[in-house]
Design an enzyme around this catalytic site. Sequence first.
Site, PDB file in Angstrom:
ATOM      1  N   GLY A  77      -3.055   9.990 -25.987  1.00  0.00           N
ATOM      2  CA  GLY A  77      -3.568  10.560 -26.934  1.00  0.00           C
ATOM      3  C   GLY A  77      -4.342  11.658 -27.051  1.00  0.00           C
ATOM      4  O   GLY A  77      -5.040  12.425 -27.924  1.00  0.00           O
ATOM      5  N   CYS A 115       8.392  16.516 -20.764  1.00  0.00           N
ATOM      6  CA  CYS A 115       7.839  17.047 -19.759  1.00  0.00           C
ATOM      7  C   CYS A 115       8.994  17.183 -18.554  1.00  0.00           C
ATOM      8  O   CYS A 115       8.627  16.850 -17.291  1.00  0.00           O
ATOM      9  CB  CYS A 115       6.599  16.367 -18.876  1.00  0.00           C
ATOM     10  SG  CYS A 115       6.765  14.711 -19.059  1.00  0.00           S
ATOM     11  N   CYS A 141       5.357   8.907 -30.289  1.00  0.00           N
ATOM     12  CA  CYS A 141       5.077   8.308 -28.936  1.00  0.00           C
ATOM     13  C   CYS A 141       3.525   8.890 -28.535  1.00  0.00           C
ATOM     14  O   CYS A 141       3.698   9.701 -28.000  1.00  0.00           O
ATOM     15  CB  CYS A 141       5.922   8.716 -28.096  1.00  0.00           C
ATOM     16  SG  CYS A 141       7.818   8.394 -28.811  1.00  0.00           S
ATOM     17  N   ASP A 171       8.217   0.223 -31.801  1.00  0.00           N
ATOM     18  CA  ASP A 171       9.390   1.121 -31.213  1.00  0.00           C
ATOM     19  C   ASP A 171       9.481   2.231 -32.022  1.00  0.00           C
ATOM     20  O   ASP A 171      10.087   2.222 -33.055  1.00  0.00           O
ATOM     21  CB  ASP A 171      10.397   0.238 -30.986  1.00  0.00           C
ATOM     22  CG  ASP A 171      11.535   0.855 -30.083  1.00  0.00           C
ATOM     23  OD1 ASP A 171      11.383   2.179 -30.070  1.00  0.00           O
ATOM     24  OD2 ASP A 171      12.552   0.262 -29.536  1.00  0.00           O
ATOM     25  N   LYS A 217      -2.592  14.898 -27.248  1.00  0.00           N
ATOM     26  CA  LYS A 217      -1.822  15.423 -28.464  1.00  0.00           C
ATOM     27  C   LYS A 217      -2.698  15.013 -29.598  1.00  0.00           C
ATOM     28  O   LYS A 217      -2.756  15.778 -30.627  1.00  0.00           O
ATOM     29  CB  LYS A 217      -0.497  15.469 -28.319  1.00  0.00           C
ATOM     30  CG  LYS A 217      -0.072  16.164 -26.866  1.00  0.00           C
ATOM     31  CD  LYS A 217       1.441  16.092 -26.760  1.00  0.00           C
ATOM     32  CE  LYS A 217       2.109  16.508 -25.384  1.00  0.00           C
ATOM     33  NZ  LYS A 217       1.567  15.609 -24.277  1.00  0.00           N
ATOM     34  N   ASP A 259       2.373   3.958 -30.782  1.00  0.00           N
ATOM     35  CA  ASP A 259       3.061   3.898 -29.265  1.00  0.00           C
ATOM     36  C   ASP A 259       3.561   2.663 -29.140  1.00  0.00           C
ATOM     37  O   ASP A 259       3.148   1.449 -29.933  1.00  0.00           O
ATOM     38  CB  ASP A 259       2.009   4.137 -28.321  1.00  0.00           C
ATOM     39  CG  ASP A 259       2.498   4.559 -27.011  1.00  0.00           C
ATOM     40  OD1 ASP A 259       2.746   5.555 -26.612  1.00  0.00           O
ATOM     41  OD2 ASP A 259       2.861   3.652 -26.129  1.00  0.00           O
TER      42      ASP A 259
END
Length: 799
Positions: A178, A328, A174, A235, A180, A208
Amino acid sequence: MAKKKGKGPKGQKSGSRDDPAWARTDVIEREHMQNDRLESYYKAQNILPDEEWDAFLETMRNPLPITFRVAGSRQAARLLNDTIKDVHVPHLGGVVFEGEAVSPPQQIPWYPEGLAWQFNVAKKVLRKSPEFKKFHNFLVFETEVGNISRQEAVSMLPPLFLEVEPHHRVMDMCAAPGSKTAQLLEALHAHDTITSSSIPSGLLIANDSDYKRTHLLIHQSARLPSPALMVTNLDASIFPAIKIPSEQTHFPADTKARVAAKRQYQLMFDRILCDVPCSGDGTMRKNPGIWKHWSPMDGNGLHSLQLRILQRAMRMLKKGGRIVYSTCSLNPVENEAVVAAALKSMPGFELVDMSNHLPGLIHRPGLTSWKPTVSKEINTTFATYQDYIQSLDETQRGSSKMLESHWPPSADEAEKLHLTRCIRIYPHLQDTGGFFIAILQKKPPAKAATASGTSKDASESKRSADAVEGLDKSDVKKPKLDSDVPPEEPQNDEAEEPEDDLPEEAADEPASPMEVDQAKPETSTEPKIRFKKGKTAEGASAHFKENPYTFIAPDDPIIKACIENFDLSADFPASNTLVRNPAGDTVRSLYMVNDIVKSIITHNDFARIRLMTAGTKVFGKQEGTEAKRAGASDTHFRVLAEGLPVVLPYIGERAIVYADFAALRILLEAYYPLTSGFADPFRSMIEAKPNGSYVVRFQPGHLGNATLAHELVLPIWKSNVSLTLMLDKRAKSALSLRIFGEDITTMAREAAAKKMQQKQAAAADAIASAAASAPDAESGKDKDEEADEEDVQEDIVED
């Protein structure tokens, strides 16, 4: 004017989390940063000792400090980091603004080599303090060219725990936007030098589910050009099997003939990052709108999708490989609950204790117990899933959104799963956002699971922290775990063999029934992602309009012309060069990929895996004014700035010229400086060259107060009487600021002149307005207005 209520773009409600106001920092006052449901829910989870609760909430109400990371190849990053540390920070050390001392940037203590920085200043300081304004401009330009990544501190963590090496095959499931992904690319390119890029044997697939966000991802990753990069648009929870040819030529004596004769295998990964979509309450410091809209049902709704993504990653992982699962969010339903359910459903994995991996990082262990709420009113009274189900009417049980995996495992199970090895980051510990990390490893001796575990809900696409509104109202399908697979479902032949009879890459993981169908290329003009029973994932049938990938033969006239023009060495990987053009179209760009990327492209339907881009551009056809001026032929290509580090090791001396520091200044100051304006020996050297594309090696040296500490390699284009530095305007400005401490480019001078004109026009308007409203008198002005006019004129002179 108040915003009219109603439907926004694509039928979404105004004021929802897709509304632009959701990300603003001024949409909620500090005194309104409270949510009784949030406090009640997290106190019930016992995420912190009581004595820390006030400090936690107080920090959550404070804006985040500015954090950034020095990006790019290791050597180049170190040099830029030294510039920040030795040039910029000393000038910011004694700044006083409005009577108060302002702290300079400080290195984040846990980031390797001190390549990440943090400073906490108000926006008005950045705008009005000359010292900080200059530093902020430096950050902006370096960010635009990819040398700085403006990234939240906790967001930098997951790639560090993956410990990627250049030979690893890596997936970022995922990936958008970008930041990471860029870190993972940097790890793959650990062997790069300041001027040239290595070609790693490994691979990074950045995926993604959002088509538009993949373009942002491509833009971000292009800052570190890599032949090892692929970007896909799928997905993540139903990512298809990718086939590659067998890489094993020798087999044990007892290997069955069928296995030894197998020609293709599923691509398995050494490292996988699952930074999954989540409710995002760890980001409240930068997204304060969450205070108003937070609901525990957001996390409940995403739990199923998060679990399916993690399970899919586990099926694609090599033995001994590593997964980092991160969110997060602080919600255990999205964190420990997902990890526990995945570990229970797929034996052979374990949580790795990396609590001491980053000295200086303050964190807390994962939770072993939590209390899911079954409603947004924070009803945590049900100790087990069975208690909850029994409380419902039989007619309601089938439609329940809650899963057994929402509840914690028993105390014995939690201990065996080592959930305390998870890592929790709380904002008050080191002035950061909230974050969760779990590191999973596939144990080499364990037998891989054979069931597919494919979810019924193949239509669920990635949702981000700003796109979860309404989850408490929508149906959330239950994930089909390994134990749920019906016995009548067909399995791969490989699954029937004992593991000891299989070569490593065959035994790692059989393709699921879903993937067997996906391995067959689509013949339709509208490629679809296929999965078991002939169904099509919702949304996957949309037109996929990306251009095909066609490898060019090494003896193609274009390749031969590039080899000739740039004096490319014999080991230049010409067979790994591709174009992105439909048949018959004019070739305008050449891309380079490494061997594993080429193998994937040639053995998989690019539309089936929805491949957005692969490799990096290295050569571009020279068109436009420069080409006409030089009389370039149809096969005349120039080396691109973004691809130069990749091809530089192969470029011969015939295509290289050497220049001093003074020549660089001239090339930055003008768009098309005349060759006659340069000094010898560079002038004589370049005038003797035919028109075309060249590479200039600028030698270290001094020019006035500026210093070029290391060799700089850039592309130029030579026309009949002039030269052009082949960098875009923003890259030139960033280079100028980095080396000369000021923007000496033509664009900067033009921008300054335009700004002066605007100020003069504004001043003239102010004078005219004052004159129009003056009282009738002999001079048409009174004394006060004359003074005002003089002040305006003085402002113009000062500007």
